[in-house]
Design a protein around this motif. Structure first.
Motif, short mmCIF file in Angstrom:
data_model
loop_
_atom_site.label_atom_id
_atom_site.label_comp_id
_atom_site.label_asym_id
_atom_site.label_seq_id
_atom_site.Cartn_x
_atom_site.Cartn_y
_atom_site.Cartn_z
N VAL A 454 -10.80 -39.99 -22.08
CA VAL A 454 -12.04 -40.06 -20.89
C VAL A 454 -13.39 -40.13 -21.35
O VAL A 454 -13.56 -39.57 -22.44
N PRO A 455 -14.27 -40.63 -20.83
CA PRO A 455 -15.74 -40.68 -21.29
C PRO A 455 -16.35 -39.16 -21.34
O PRO A 455 -15.83 -38.52 -20.76
N LYS A 456 -17.33 -39.02 -22.34
CA LYS A 456 -18.15 -38.05 -22.13
C LYS A 456 -18.59 -37.70 -20.92
O LYS A 456 -18.93 -38.98 -20.24
N ILE A 457 -19.38 -36.70 -20.60
CA ILE A 457 -20.04 -36.49 -19.32
C ILE A 457 -21.27 -35.99 -19.42
O ILE A 457 -21.42 -34.84 -19.94
N LEU A 458 -22.40 -36.29 -18.99
CA LEU A 458 -23.73 -35.70 -18.96
C LEU A 458 -24.12 -35.85 -17.51
O LEU A 458 -24.21 -36.93 -17.00
N LEU A 654 -35.75 -39.04 -17.28
CA LEU A 654 -34.84 -39.71 -17.29
C LEU A 654 -34.91 -40.87 -18.21
O LEU A 654 -33.74 -41.27 -18.86
N LYS A 655 -36.00 -41.60 -18.58
CA LYS A 655 -35.79 -42.72 -19.44
C LYS A 655 -35.48 -42.14 -20.87
O LYS A 655 -34.80 -42.75 -21.41
N ARG A 656 -36.25 -41.01 -21.17
CA ARG A 656 -36.04 -40.66 -22.68
C ARG A 656 -34.41 -40.47 -22.64
O ARG A 656 -33.94 -40.69 -23.73
N MET A 657 -33.91 -39.52 -21.70
CA MET A 657 -32.63 -39.08 -21.74
C MET A 657 -31.37 -40.23 -21.86
O MET A 657 -30.47 -40.02 -22.43
N LEU A 658 -31.76 -41.09 -21.10
CA LEU A 658 -30.73 -42.29 -20.85
C LEU A 658 -31.00 -43.23 -22.16
O LEU A 658 -29.75 -43.48 -22.80
N PHE A 659 -32.05 -43.43 -22.74
CA PHE A 659 -32.29 -44.11 -24.05
C PHE A 659 -31.74 -43.42 -25.28
O PHE A 659 -31.44 -43.96 -26.24
N SER A 665 -20.84 -47.81 -24.64
CA SER A 665 -20.90 -48.14 -23.30
C SER A 665 -21.12 -46.92 -22.39
O SER A 665 -20.31 -46.16 -22.54
N VAL A 666 -22.29 -47.18 -21.84
CA VAL A 666 -22.58 -45.83 -20.91
C VAL A 666 -22.64 -46.18 -19.36
O VAL A 666 -23.72 -46.96 -19.16
N GLY A 667 -21.77 -45.62 -18.70
CA GLY A 667 -21.97 -45.95 -17.35
C GLY A 667 -22.98 -44.83 -16.73
O GLY A 667 -22.74 -43.71 -16.89
N VAL A 668 -23.91 -45.67 -15.83
CA VAL A 668 -25.02 -44.64 -15.27
C VAL A 668 -24.80 -44.49 -13.80
O VAL A 668 -25.00 -45.69 -13.25
N LEU A 669 -24.56 -43.30 -13.21
CA LEU A 669 -24.14 -43.21 -11.92
C LEU A 669 -25.55 -42.45 -11.13
O LEU A 669 -25.97 -41.61 -11.79
N HIS A 678 -34.02 -45.87 -7.43
CA HIS A 678 -34.74 -46.87 -8.02
C HIS A 678 -35.38 -46.62 -9.38
O HIS A 678 -35.27 -47.69 -10.20
N GLU A 679 -35.61 -45.57 -9.43
CA GLU A 679 -36.18 -45.42 -11.05
C GLU A 679 -35.10 -45.45 -12.00
O GLU A 679 -35.20 -46.04 -13.10
N VAL A 680 -33.74 -44.95 -11.63
CA VAL A 680 -32.82 -45.10 -12.69
C VAL A 680 -32.27 -46.53 -12.72
O VAL A 680 -32.14 -46.98 -13.73
N ALA A 681 -32.11 -47.11 -11.59
CA ALA A 681 -31.72 -48.70 -11.76
C ALA A 681 -32.65 -49.53 -12.48
O ALA A 681 -32.47 -50.35 -13.20
N ASN A 682 -34.20 -49.11 -12.28
CA ASN A 682 -35.19 -49.77 -13.01
C ASN A 682 -34.93 -49.79 -14.52
O ASN A 682 -35.08 -50.60 -15.35
N ILE A 683 -34.66 -48.48 -14.95
CA ILE A 683 -34.30 -48.19 -16.42
C ILE A 683 -33.44 -48.86 -16.87
O ILE A 683 -33.32 -49.59 -17.75
#
Length: 701
Positions: A454-458, A654-659, A665-669, A678-683
């Protein structure tokens, strides 16, 4: 798999044909050539003018719904094989079209949703322009004089009529998005909860067009001195009074959708929306059942879904326990049938008669039907008057020992593609953590029970104050449901934005209250059993066949001897009434037969579920702050605490943590306030990190 692809192909062909029908409907060729030929070959003493309209506009949609039910049944069986599910997700050619986009004014939409939206807008513009062109082509100074009018008055009459025709086009699609158990929406990668916004937009379009339609006719009647038309209820033609009553009902509903009224006076909004019955009934009286058959299919499927929901909601379900959190949140734990399965991020509608016998509210399911086969958990945050009242009832020192609850659902996506990622980053704000709890528990089941990769979880969660940190306690099931996630790679970054340092408060406890139940309380069961999609297809097909047979016999032996299919003798109001009555009876009979047949089987299965009432309430303490001496109850709590970092007085970068996530393959929910989504979707859509894949989760009820 091959059969599923064939079904998709057939459905796509029928859908394209249905859209093409709407494209040619406004044209002169359709009305004076093609439709004439169709009527010549289909006109009969059994169905009359209603038959061709049902053949052209109703049958394709019901065919897609029936075939879609078969597809969803096969898809559900395939999803039980996780290897097949991952393979299908990886090879799904539509996955690119499901990627969300941010469009100003529309918010976060997938390419599929955007494509449907643009196609519909184009269809509306094309239809109106074509209708006006065809209508104005027949208006000349001579024709206007023959009718005792001026040219502009004749054009006003034509525009008023065409506005009504376009309004009927929008009305034909109005009920598709709110059919919760729809077998059509999932075929195109859509869900009802994510499509509610389209119902809202369509509702606005319908009322703007119908209001303009009515106003234009009123002006026309005034300038041509025909005001008596406003009081006309024609026996065999268009009934103006019925149209006015339908419009008034629609305007009342429309007025209560104003955001200020809907948010501050939700009950007014909720109750007035039942006027849709009056709106549709008088709409049929206004135009007659033959023309109303054009908008019938969407409303027909909605009626089937609505009646099945009413059957399910009549009985009280068994509430086992409630976990009461100090942050005005609680978790209700229900007994459920082992046969009831649902996907993570699903939701369910609840009604608590002691608070309101009419109000129904949707809530996220926090449990996993695989990890907890005999329990269903619902997480409720006290943010409105209804939820706050429920919290007060269960959190009071003299809290009740039982709770009457009725349910509708569960509803959710037919499948999820989380396993195709190497890592899942779940971003939540406040109560937005609730859908991620079900995902976490599902991944625990896959890892610990099925030994799957299974994927890792953050998990990145933002809370207002430290009391909200107890929401993390809900990641673990309630007492009696052991859980082990030692092999799961989990990291939780919790942010408390309103406090700059830990606040020690011994009163911050999570209480578990065990509730009693009556003998009549039943576990939550699938409304149509394990093969619910097949049963739904059978109900749709059989109910419509029953309607056609009964209507054909009634027309042949009662209406036709009087009217001879001239539509000039027998009252159109009586014809419409009989048709609506037959539709309702057909749906009720077939739905009841399917429901009661499956209820018998559910009752036999539910006898095996253990009654867990009457246990003395217990409480548990929690510690989410580093370096604080708190007694931990269990190993899972220790693991959860060790995986958690709490940050005070700041917001997540969020920008730093996602990058920083380097997996392929990183799934972002994301679930939470609009600004956060909108902030997460924009990133994710910026293109700066190709490994980020935004997974849309929508709760727009």
């Amino acid at each position: 798999m091959m059969l599923m692809k064939m079904i998709q192909g057939v459905t796509l062909v029928v859908f394209i044909g249905y859209l093409f029908l709407w494209v040619i409907t406004p044209t002169h060729v359709f009305w004076y050539k093609w439709l004439v030929k169709v009527r010549a070959h289909t006109f009969s003493t059994y169905f009359g003018y209603q038959g061709p309209n049902m053949l052209l506009y109703t049958s394709p949609v019901l065919f897609m719904a029936i075939v879609g039910s078969l597809y969803l049944h096969l898809r559900k069986k395939a999803n039980q094989n996780y290897d097949e599910g991952v393979k299908e997700a990886a090879n799904n050619k539509l996955s690119i079209w499901k990627r969300p986009m941010i469009i100003k004014g529309l918010g976060i939409v997938s390419k599929v949703e955007l494509a449907f939206f643009l196609m519909f807008i184009a269809l509306v513009v094309w239809s109106f322009a074509t209708y006006i062109h065809v209508g104005f082509a027949t208006i000349t100074p001579m024709s206007a004089v023959e009718n005792g009018e001026t040219v502009w008055q004749s054009k006003l009459d034509s525009v008023a009529l065409r506005l009504g025709l376009i309004g009927n086009l929008c009305l034909a699609f109005l009920f598709f998005p709110i059919t919760r158990g729809s077998s059509i929406l999932p075929l195109f990668g859509l869900t009802s909860e994510a499509s509610v916004k389209y119902h809202i937009w369509l509702g606005h379009m319908v009322m703007v067009l119908f209001f303009s339609h009515g106003v234009c006719y009123i002006i026309y009647w005034i300038v041509t001195k025909q005001t008596s038309e406003m009081l006309k209820w024609s026996k065999t033609g268009v009934s103006n009074v019925a149209g006015e009553l339908s419009l008034i009902a629609g305007l009342v509903m429309w007025a209560t959708t104003i955001p200020r009224i809907r948010r501050k006076m939700f009950e007014v909004f909720f109750y007035t929306h039942y006027l849709y019955v009056i709106f549709v009934v008088f709409f049929v009286f206004h135009l007659g059942i033959a023309y109303a058959s054009i908008m019938l299919p969407g409303f027909y499927l909605f009626m089937v879904d609505r009646f099945l929901r009413s059957l399910q909601s009549r009985a009280n379900v068994r509430v086992v326990s409630a976990r009461v959190l100090p942050c005005e949140a609680l978790e209700l734990n229900f007994s459920k049938s082992v046969d009831l399965s649902y996907t993570p991020t699903s939701n369910i509608f609840l009604n608590v008669p002691s608070i309101s016998k009419i109000q129904w509210h949707p809530f996220t399911i926090g449990s996993s039907s695989n990890l907890e086969p005999e329990k269903l958990s619902v997480i409720i945050k006290g943010e409105g008057s209804w939820s706050k009242k429920l919290y007060q009832i269960l959190s009071s020192p003299t809290s009740i020992d039982r709770l009457d609850v009725c349910v509708e659902g569960p509803y959710g996506p037919i499948s999820t593609n989380f396993l195709r990622h190497d890592m899942l980053v779940m971003v939540s704000g406040g109560s937005g953590i609730t859908p991620f709890i079900s995902i976490f528990r599902e991944l625990v089941f896959l890892k610990e029970t099925l030994k799957r990769n299974v994927p890792k979880i953050l998990l990145i969660s933002a809370f207002k104050d430290s009391s909200d940190l107890t929401m993390l306690e809900l990641l673990l099931p309630a007492s009696g449901a052991p859980i082990n996630f030692s092999k799961l790679e989990l990291q939780i970054e919790a942010y408390v934005t309103k406090e700059k340092q830990p606040v020690a408060n011994d009163k911050k406890q999570v209480r578990t209250i065990w509730l009693k139940s009556n003998a009549s309380d039943a576990p939550i069961t699938p409304i149509l059993g394990q093969n619910g999609w097949l049963w739904l297809g059978a109900i749709i097909s059989s109910s419509f066949v029953v309607f056609l047979l009964s209507m054909g016999l009634l027309t042949q032996f009662y209406i036709y001897p009087i009217d001879k299919n001239t539509y000039r003798v027998y009252s159109s109001g009586s014809r419409a009434t009989l048709n609506m009555l037959l539709i309702c009876v057909s749906i009720m009979v077939t739905c009841c037969a399917g429901f009661w047949w499956n209820k018998k089987r559910n009752t036999m299965d539910s006898k095996q579920v253990e009654n867990m009432g009457g246990v003395i309430p217990v409480s548990s303490t929690n510690s989410w702050f580093r370096n604080m001496d708190r007694e931990l109850e269990s190993v899972p709590q220790q693991l959860l605490l060790q995986s958690t970092n709490v940050h005070f007085g700041e917001r997540p970068d969020l920008k730093r943590m996602l990058f920083e996530q380097k997996e392929s393959s990183v799934g972002v929910l994301v679930c939470g306030p609009k600004k956060l989504r909108h902030e997460v979707a924009n990133i994710c859509s910026s293109g700066l990190a190709s490994n980020l894949h935004f997974e849309s989760i929508s709760f727009s009820w």
